[in-house]
Scaffold this active site. Structure first.
Site, PDB file in Angstrom:
ATOM      1  N   GLU A  99     -14.480   1.813  11.909  1.00 24.18           N
ATOM      2  CA  GLU A  99     -13.838   2.440  10.754  1.00 24.18           C
ATOM      3  C   GLU A  99     -14.692   3.604  10.223  1.00 24.18           C
ATOM      4  O   GLU A  99     -14.169   4.650   9.845  1.00 24.18           O
ATOM      5  CB  GLU A  99     -13.594   1.382   9.672  1.00 24.18           C
ATOM      6  CG  GLU A  99     -12.465   1.769   8.746  1.00 24.18           C
ATOM      7  CD  GLU A  99     -11.706   0.578   8.176  1.00 24.18           C
ATOM      8  OE1 GLU A  99     -11.652  -0.500   8.828  1.00 24.18           O
ATOM      9  OE2 GLU A  99     -11.166   0.724   7.076  1.00 24.18           O
ATOM     10  N   ASP A 135     -14.763  -6.355   4.204  1.00 19.36           N
ATOM     11  CA  ASP A 135     -13.454  -6.722   4.741  1.00 19.36           C
ATOM     12  C   ASP A 135     -13.583  -7.409   6.095  1.00 19.36           C
ATOM     13  O   ASP A 135     -12.943  -8.427   6.361  1.00 19.36           O
ATOM     14  CB  ASP A 135     -12.567  -5.483   4.892  1.00 19.36           C
ATOM     15  CG  ASP A 135     -12.319  -4.796   3.557  1.00 19.36           C
ATOM     16  OD1 ASP A 135     -12.716  -5.367   2.518  1.00 19.36           O
ATOM     17  OD2 ASP A 135     -11.745  -3.690   3.565  1.00 19.36           O
ATOM     18  N   GLU A 184     -16.329  -6.104  -7.911  1.00 18.42           N
ATOM     19  CA  GLU A 184     -15.722  -4.807  -7.579  1.00 18.42           C
ATOM     20  C   GLU A 184     -16.731  -3.695  -7.832  1.00 18.42           C
ATOM     21  O   GLU A 184     -17.334  -3.643  -8.893  1.00 18.42           O
ATOM     22  CB  GLU A 184     -14.456  -4.594  -8.421  1.00 18.42           C
ATOM     23  CG  GLU A 184     -13.433  -3.716  -7.755  1.00 18.42           C
ATOM     24  CD  GLU A 184     -12.914  -4.334  -6.452  1.00 18.42           C
ATOM     25  OE1 GLU A 184     -13.381  -3.878  -5.379  1.00 18.42           O
ATOM     26  OE2 GLU A 184     -12.098  -5.260  -6.499  1.00 18.42           O
TER      27      GLU A 184
HETATM   28  P1  ADP Z   1      -5.568  -1.541   4.378  1.00 18.08           P
HETATM   29  O1  ADP Z   1      -6.717  -1.914   5.236  1.00 18.08           O
HETATM   30  O2  ADP Z   1      -5.827  -1.770   2.929  1.00 18.08           O
HETATM   31  O3  ADP Z   1      -4.274  -2.165   4.795  1.00 18.08           O
HETATM   32  P2  ADP Z   1      -6.209   1.035   5.442  1.00 18.08           P
HETATM   33  O4  ADP Z   1      -5.767   2.416   5.102  1.00 18.08           O
HETATM   34  O5  ADP Z   1      -7.649   0.733   5.412  1.00 18.08           O
HETATM   35  O6  ADP Z   1      -5.385   0.036   4.513  1.00 18.08           O
HETATM   36  O7  ADP Z   1      -5.721   0.679   6.916  1.00 18.08           O
HETATM   37  C1  ADP Z   1      -4.353   0.773   7.238  1.00 18.08           C
HETATM   38  C2  ADP Z   1      -4.207   1.428   8.596  1.00 18.08           C
HETATM   39  O8  ADP Z   1      -4.692   0.542   9.623  1.00 18.08           O
HETATM   40  C3  ADP Z   1      -2.769   1.679   8.961  1.00 18.08           C
HETATM   41  O9  ADP Z   1      -2.313   2.893   8.407  1.00 18.08           O
HETATM   42  C4  ADP Z   1      -2.850   1.721  10.482  1.00 18.08           C
HETATM   43  O10 ADP Z   1      -3.343   2.974  10.913  1.00 18.08           O
HETATM   44  C5  ADP Z   1      -3.915   0.677  10.793  1.00 18.08           C
HETATM   45  N1  ADP Z   1      -3.313  -0.642  11.085  1.00 18.08           N
HETATM   46  C6  ADP Z   1      -3.557  -1.801  10.427  1.00 18.08           C
HETATM   47  N2  ADP Z   1      -2.857  -2.832  10.962  1.00 18.08           N
HETATM   48  C7  ADP Z   1      -2.148  -2.314  11.976  1.00 18.08           C
HETATM   49  C8  ADP Z   1      -1.212  -2.863  12.923  1.00 18.08           C
HETATM   50  N3  ADP Z   1      -0.853  -4.151  12.895  1.00 18.08           N
HETATM   51  N4  ADP Z   1      -0.678  -2.018  13.836  1.00 18.08           N
HETATM   52  C9  ADP Z   1      -1.027  -0.708  13.869  1.00 18.08           C
HETATM   53  N5  ADP Z   1      -1.881  -0.141  13.008  1.00 18.08           N
HETATM   54  C10 ADP Z   1      -2.445  -0.915  12.070  1.00 18.08           C
HETATM   55 MG    MG Z   2      -8.644  -1.057   5.095  1.00 15.03          MG
END
Ligand code: ADP
Ligand code: MG
Length: 383
Positions: A165, A177, A40
């Site tokens: 991203e 990731d 981490e």
């Molecule tokens: P994590 O990657 O930890 O889940 P993040 O903030 O990096 O959190 O990414 C989450 C964001 O990615 C969501 O708020 C959305 O905008 C997008 N996202 C991820 N998966 C989906 C999905 N299946 N459908 C639509 N948007 C998604």
């Molecule tokens: Mg993420």
């Protein structure tokens, strides 16, 4: 652990595609979320991380179009059909930026294609520290790469997701990731060198040893998370400069004598965490996964005391889990809230889930969501 499986789905995204578009997709692809076993805050110091892909996936049904149009919809964003053109991909905003930004990044790599219909569905929980964002990017990347018959390798696909991203969504994430989502193998973690991107598979052997991993989302997130993260990164850069190395991955324990105060503590976390990653890899290779537990707990102590990125809700999860039979536990992710990872005998999982939930109520923290996760395979074509 009622919440653990409540948000799982294996809905058929191909059927969703047919319902929405009135034709068959050209292919269906999936990519998993991930959790980082250990390592981490080593990534931004060009060190090593050890994530594994989990048994929650983002699925993408895709078909080519010939008219320069790109559409994307997601069952997780039911009210939002996004329609754009190949020229406007870089202007994507909101959730669709993860998907459209990936298509944009691959086109920058020379990927052909005259348009796409993309339909997304999945059960990687959004924003719960399991990397739904990389799962989405990786599934889209594999879909458009395979359907154009391109031979872009998985490193390139991972870099495209990261670029989406970084450049289109605007989140300063590393490559862990996407690499985990695209490259992991079932039952194994991925030892990833964040400097060279060299990757090695390391079998976990959890199931054979009666072990499971739980991820506890505290649902606590501090306002200072972003500022705190930037501050920790800056401290690592400053410590590396003071030591005369390009990045803290090159720092040795003996060098730490030359630092003091905050910089010493920040650097000590990184140096000891690097050592823990390598010890965990040795333990796994020796077939002794239960002994990984204390390394996780030591990682947490270091993140709490030296890197100072823990919060009471995370400390409470770790402490309670250990009291109830977990072999090890640590906060995962940047810190200042978010999730904790627990390694536990399968037989103790239910008890631990109940105990951490009770403790959160007693402490007045939000009710956590506890999910059991299993090491799964990376991105693949489903049909
Ligand atoms: P994590 O990657 O930890 O889940 P993040 O903030 O990096 O959190 O990414 C989450 C964001 O990615 C969501 O708020 C959305 O905008 C997008 N996202 C991820 N998966 C989906 C999905 N299946 N459908 C639509 N948007 C998604
Ligand atoms: Mg993420």
């Amino acid at each position: 652990m009622s919440a653990a499986s409540a948000d799982r789905t294996d809905r058929d995204v191909g059927q969703t595609f047919r319902d929405a578009l009135g034709r068959d997709p050209d292919g269906v692809f999936s990519a998993p979320g991930r959790v980082n076993l250990i390592g981490e805050h080593t990534d931004h110091n060009e060190g090593h991380v050890l994530p594994f892909a989990i048994d929650r996936r983002c699925r993408v049904a895709a078909a080519a179009r010939a008219d320069g149009t790109v559409t994307v919809r997601s069952t997780q964003e039911p009210d939002d059909l996004v329609t754009t053109t190949l020229d406007a991909l870089a202007q994507a905003r909101g959730w669709s930026a993860y998907a459209l930004g990936t298509v944009w990044a691959l086109r920058e790599e020379g990927l052909p294609g005259a348009g796409w219909d993309l339909v997304v569905d999945g059960d990687v929980p959004l924003g719960a520290g399991l990397s739904s964002s990389a799962a989405l990017e990786s599934a889209v990347a594999l879909a458009v790469a395979e359907l154009t018959g391109s031979d872009l390798d998985r490193h390139t696909l991972a870099r495209a997701g990261r670029r989406a991203e970084n450049d289109i969504v605007g989140a300063p994430v590393g490559i862990m990731d996407q690499a985990a989502s695209l490259m992991c193998r079932e039952g194994a973690a991925l030892l990833l060198d964040c400097r060279t991107l060299e990757a090695e598979h390391v079998a976990l052997g959890l199931e054979e040893h009666g072990l499971v991993t739980l991820v506890v989302d505290t649902r606590v997130r501090h306002d200072l998370a972003d500022g705190g993260y930037a501050d920790r990164r800056a401290a690592c850069v400053a410590a590396a400069e003071a030591l005369g190395v390009d990045a803290l991955r090159e720092a040795t324990p003996a060098m730490l004598d030359r630092l003091d105060g905050t910089l010493l503590r920040r650097a000590r976390h990184v140096v000891t965490e690097q050592a823990r990653v390598h010890r965990v890899v040795e333990l796994l290779r020796a077939g002794r996964p239960a002994e990984v537990g204390p390394e996780l707990t030591a990682s947490h102590a270091s993140l709490r005391d030296d890197f100072e990125v823990s919060v009471p809700a995370l400390d409470a999860v770790v402490e309670t889990a250990l009291e109830h039979g977990a072999l090890g536990s640590r906060l995962v992710g940047g810190g200042f809230g978010g999730s904790a990872l627990l390694l536990t005998p399968a037989a103790a999982a239910e008890d631990i889930a109940e105990a951490v939930t009770r403790r959160a109520a007693v402490d007045g923290h939000p009710e956590p969501v506890v999910r059991e996760v299993h090491p799964a395979g990376g991105a693949r074509r489903e049909r």
